[in-house]
Scaffold this active site. Structure first.
Site, PDB file in Angstrom:
ATOM      1  N   PRO A   1      24.883  24.875 -21.366  1.00  0.00           N
ATOM      2  CA  PRO A   1      24.943  24.231 -20.048  1.00  0.00           C
ATOM      3  C   PRO A   1      23.620  24.419 -19.287  1.00  0.00           C
ATOM      4  O   PRO A   1      23.156  25.538 -19.128  1.00  0.00           O
ATOM      5  CB  PRO A   1      26.082  24.962 -19.330  1.00  0.00           C
ATOM      6  CG  PRO A   1      26.816  25.720 -20.391  1.00  0.00           C
ATOM      7  CD  PRO A   1      25.830  25.974 -21.490  1.00  0.00           C
ATOM      8  N   GLU A   2      23.025  23.315 -18.887  1.00  0.00           N
ATOM      9  CA  GLU A   2      21.788  23.357 -18.103  1.00  0.00           C
ATOM     10  C   GLU A   2      22.142  23.184 -16.625  1.00  0.00           C
ATOM     11  O   GLU A   2      23.296  22.947 -16.284  1.00  0.00           O
ATOM     12  CB  GLU A   2      20.850  22.229 -18.565  1.00  0.00           C
ATOM     13  CG  GLU A   2      20.347  22.382 -19.998  1.00  0.00           C
ATOM     14  CD  GLU A   2      19.274  23.462 -20.131  1.00  0.00           C
ATOM     15  OE1 GLU A   2      18.856  24.019 -19.111  1.00  0.00           O
ATOM     16  OE2 GLU A   2      18.886  23.747 -21.272  1.00  0.00           O
TER      17      GLU A   2
ATOM     18  N   HIS B   1      39.578  31.154 -26.794  1.00  0.00           N
ATOM     19  CA  HIS B   1      38.386  31.672 -26.118  1.00  0.00           C
ATOM     20  C   HIS B   1      38.489  31.621 -24.594  1.00  0.00           C
ATOM     21  O   HIS B   1      37.487  31.652 -23.902  1.00  0.00           O
ATOM     22  CB  HIS B   1      37.150  30.913 -26.595  1.00  0.00           C
ATOM     23  CG  HIS B   1      36.949  31.013 -28.076  1.00  0.00           C
ATOM     24  ND1 HIS B   1      36.580  32.189 -28.689  1.00  0.00           N
ATOM     25  CD2 HIS B   1      37.083  30.097 -29.056  1.00  0.00           C
ATOM     26  CE1 HIS B   1      36.494  31.982 -30.000  1.00  0.00           C
ATOM     27  NE2 HIS B   1      36.792  30.725 -30.247  1.00  0.00           N
TER      28      HIS B   1
ATOM     29  N   ARG C   1      31.140  31.944 -27.349  1.00  0.00           N
ATOM     30  CA  ARG C   1      30.070  32.852 -27.780  1.00  0.00           C
ATOM     31  C   ARG C   1      29.919  34.065 -26.869  1.00  0.00           C
ATOM     32  O   ARG C   1      29.155  34.973 -27.163  1.00  0.00           O
ATOM     33  CB  ARG C   1      28.757  32.070 -27.893  1.00  0.00           C
ATOM     34  CG  ARG C   1      28.855  31.007 -28.996  1.00  0.00           C
ATOM     35  CD  ARG C   1      27.575  30.259 -29.193  1.00  0.00           C
ATOM     36  NE  ARG C   1      26.494  31.118 -29.647  1.00  0.00           N
ATOM     37  CZ  ARG C   1      25.251  30.703 -29.834  1.00  0.00           C
ATOM     38  NH1 ARG C   1      24.937  29.442 -29.592  1.00  0.00           N
ATOM     39  NH2 ARG C   1      24.336  31.528 -30.250  1.00  0.00           N
TER      40      ARG C   1
ATOM     41  N   ARG D   1      -2.232  30.862 -14.175  1.00  0.00           N
ATOM     42  CA  ARG D   1      -1.470  30.797 -15.418  1.00  0.00           C
ATOM     43  C   ARG D   1      -2.223  29.966 -16.446  1.00  0.00           C
ATOM     44  O   ARG D   1      -2.432  28.771 -16.263  1.00  0.00           O
ATOM     45  CB  ARG D   1      -0.084  30.160 -15.144  1.00  0.00           C
ATOM     46  CG  ARG D   1       0.751  30.915 -14.109  1.00  0.00           C
ATOM     47  CD  ARG D   1       1.229  32.256 -14.621  1.00  0.00           C
ATOM     48  NE  ARG D   1       2.146  32.130 -15.732  1.00  0.00           N
ATOM     49  CZ  ARG D   1       3.476  32.117 -15.603  1.00  0.00           C
ATOM     50  NH1 ARG D   1       4.037  32.220 -14.406  1.00  0.00           N
ATOM     51  NH2 ARG D   1       4.254  32.014 -16.649  1.00  0.00           N
TER      52      ARG D   1
END
Ligand SMILES: [Zn+2]
Length: 271
Positions: free
Chosen positions: A2-3, A91, A110, A152
């Protein structure tokens, strides 16, 4: 995984059923998540009324006044509403049982997800305190990105995926935003001009905003069924399109590894 857009879609889908509603009790069936769910957590939340359901980066924050439940979906988590009495599946590790006949259920095969209870200012929690700005907030813009990239020398793709710079820009959205901005994913971040930082900040906002809108369009399906949200993937310009012609110029899309993740880009459109 999931983003940010999926997490925001989840939040919007749960909002009406949760805000202003009292928690009857919580059920923990499996404590062993990324961090173990506290044994005291059910006692902490029982009887509290949910004031607000907000989001910071990919953390959902269930504000209960005296404390906040922090929920992260990890790699495979899904949080959705079921009616009281809905059978539990393998789950389904955590339930928040509400007094409106609804259950907010967490399924996470997971178990990289998190369910934590925090009293006091939740934004000071160690997981949240050092996060960069929200991409869709006023705090994130070209000026902020320009400033954050000056020291950076890493590739810009890796820098925009760094949650200290901006949160929620996952692998897919990084590739897509860079394509739209016409910026090579390999360019050293500090070499970007102010104008190109403005462009990239705008395309990051645009890409995530569109993905949230696409997720939002299928919000009922997402909350009520087993399907993952969103139809944004049908709009990918470069992501997962290795070898296919670029929509803009026809040159085959290339792929490279950056930080163990695949980057997709057009060598002709992105400089
Ligand atoms: Zn191209």
């Amino acid at each position: 995984m999931p983003e940010l857009p999926e997490v925001e879609t989840t939040r919007r889908g749960l909002l009406v059923a949760m805000e202003g509603i009292r928690i009857d009790h919580a059920v923990v069936r499996e404590r062993r998540m990324r961090q173990p769910i506290s044994r005291a957590l059910p006692l902490c939340v029982a009887g509290l009324t949910i004031c607000a359901l907000t989001r910071r980066a990919k953390y959902l924050l269930v504000d209960c006044g005296t404390g906040t439940l922090i929920v992260h979906l990890g790699m495979s988590g899904r949080l959705w509403l079921v009616e009281h009495g809905t059978p539990v599946e393998k789950h389904d590790h955590f339930d928040l049982v509400l007094t409106n006949r609804k259950i907010v259920r967490l399924r996470d095969p997971r178990r990289f997800g998190l369910v934590l209870w925090q009293t006091g200012d939740v934004l000071q929690h160690p997981l949240l305190a050092s996060l960069g700005p929200e991409p869709l907030s006023a705090d994130f813009n070209g000026a902020a990105l320009y400033k954050a990239t000056r020291n950076r020398s890493a590739a810009i793709k890796l820098v925009i995926m760094d949650s200290h710079v901006v949160v929620g820009v996952g692998n897919i959205y990084a590739s897509e935003a860079l394509f739209r901005a016409g910026i090579s994913p390999r360019i050293a971040a500090h070499r970007l001009t102010r104008a190109r930082c403005e462009m990239l900040a705008a395309t990051i906002r645009e890409t995530l905003g569109e993905a949230i809108t696409a997720g939002g369009s299928s919000i009922r399906d997402y909350v009520g069924s087993d399907g993952m949200a969103g139809n944004f993937q049908s709009n990918f310009a470069v992501y997962d399109r290795y070898g296919q012609p670029c929509n803009a110029c026809g040159v085959p899309i290339r792929r490279l590894k950056q930080g163990q993740r695949s980057t997709f880009y057009c060598v002709s459109c992105q400089r």
